[in-house]
Design an enzyme around this catalytic site. Sequence first.
Site, PDB file in Angstrom:
ATOM      1  N   GLY A   1       0.942  -1.389   0.227  1.00 51.18           N
ATOM      2  CA  GLY A   1       0.262  -0.238  -0.009  1.00 51.18           C
ATOM      3  C   GLY A   1       0.762   1.372  -0.090  1.00 51.18           C
ATOM      4  O   GLY A   1       0.358   2.871   0.837  1.00 51.18           O
TER       5      GLY A   1
ATOM      6  N   TYR B   1     -13.618  -3.706  10.705  1.00 43.75           N
ATOM      7  CA  TYR B   1     -12.403  -2.968  10.515  1.00 43.75           C
ATOM      8  C   TYR B   1     -11.476  -3.532  11.951  1.00 43.75           C
ATOM      9  O   TYR B   1     -10.280  -3.705  12.373  1.00 43.75           O
ATOM     10  CB  TYR B   1     -12.412  -2.100  10.669  1.00 43.75           C
ATOM     11  CG  TYR B   1     -10.728  -0.995  10.118  1.00 43.75           C
ATOM     12  CD1 TYR B   1      -9.256  -1.659   8.949  1.00 43.75           C
ATOM     13  CD2 TYR B   1     -10.565   0.266  11.292  1.00 43.75           C
ATOM     14  CE1 TYR B   1      -8.501  -0.405   9.233  1.00 43.75           C
ATOM     15  CE2 TYR B   1      -9.470   0.648  10.963  1.00 43.75           C
ATOM     16  CZ  TYR B   1      -8.448   0.603   9.669  1.00 43.75           C
ATOM     17  OH  TYR B   1      -7.199   0.933  10.298  1.00 43.75           O
TER      18      TYR B   1
END
Length: 265
Positions: free
Chosen positions: A20, A156
Amino acid sequence: MSNQQNQDRDLEGKIALVTGGTKGIGKAIANRLARAGAKVIVTARNSPVEADSDHHFIAADLSLPADVIKVAGQINELFGGVDILVNNMGANTYPGGGFGTLTDDDWDQAFQVNLLSSVRLDRALLPKMLQQKSGVIIHISSTSGQFPIWESTMAYSSAKAALNAYSKALADETGPQGVRVLTVSPGLTKTEAMEVFLKDLAKKSGITVDEMTQTLFERVGGVPLGRMAEPEETAELVNFLVSPKASYITGANYFIDGGNFPVVK
């Protein structure tokens, strides 16, 4: 060259992978490690809009096991492995509103992206570190892993909590073999992903983004420093942790949250 300049290049000759690594915190980390002398590899699903010619880019969706194998294969072929692995990939793109809004697919994707992508990549690249008896793995988690907000981060937060536990267990296993494993948990950080998150919440709540930002600050108990973090501030912490200066640190989870965490950690 001065002693200070030598210290600033204390990753000279090291190979680092940042997942990422084309936006936000990941991009800041990749740039910081490069300035410290490391050869940096970055992965993301899409090529960066402004490619950095100093970084080696590999397109991959690491939530897919086949892409993890592809990335590890390319790295081992081109670089012979890595000395530093920063598992920064993660996302909170799952429906808010609590348990009733989350499907099995939402839960599965949350764990694929925020936990299993790191587990698989560690499994693929760690053997070379163990063979050379040195290396550092950083898992980028979140304060959400210990401060879940049911309205917006349930899946999450659960995945990040699992990442925290896994990271500590891995540190205990690999420490005697020369590989350090650490966790970094940013709080509210000024990134493109955060902007999208706030806009989405504001739209659903029928308020402005500024009002939503203030609401979020209040929801997490306030931030004593009075602002979100800049990605570069987290990058500085990561740069220290992967450097020789942090050679006796492993197994810890570092919170970089402007003081907002409401209990003694």
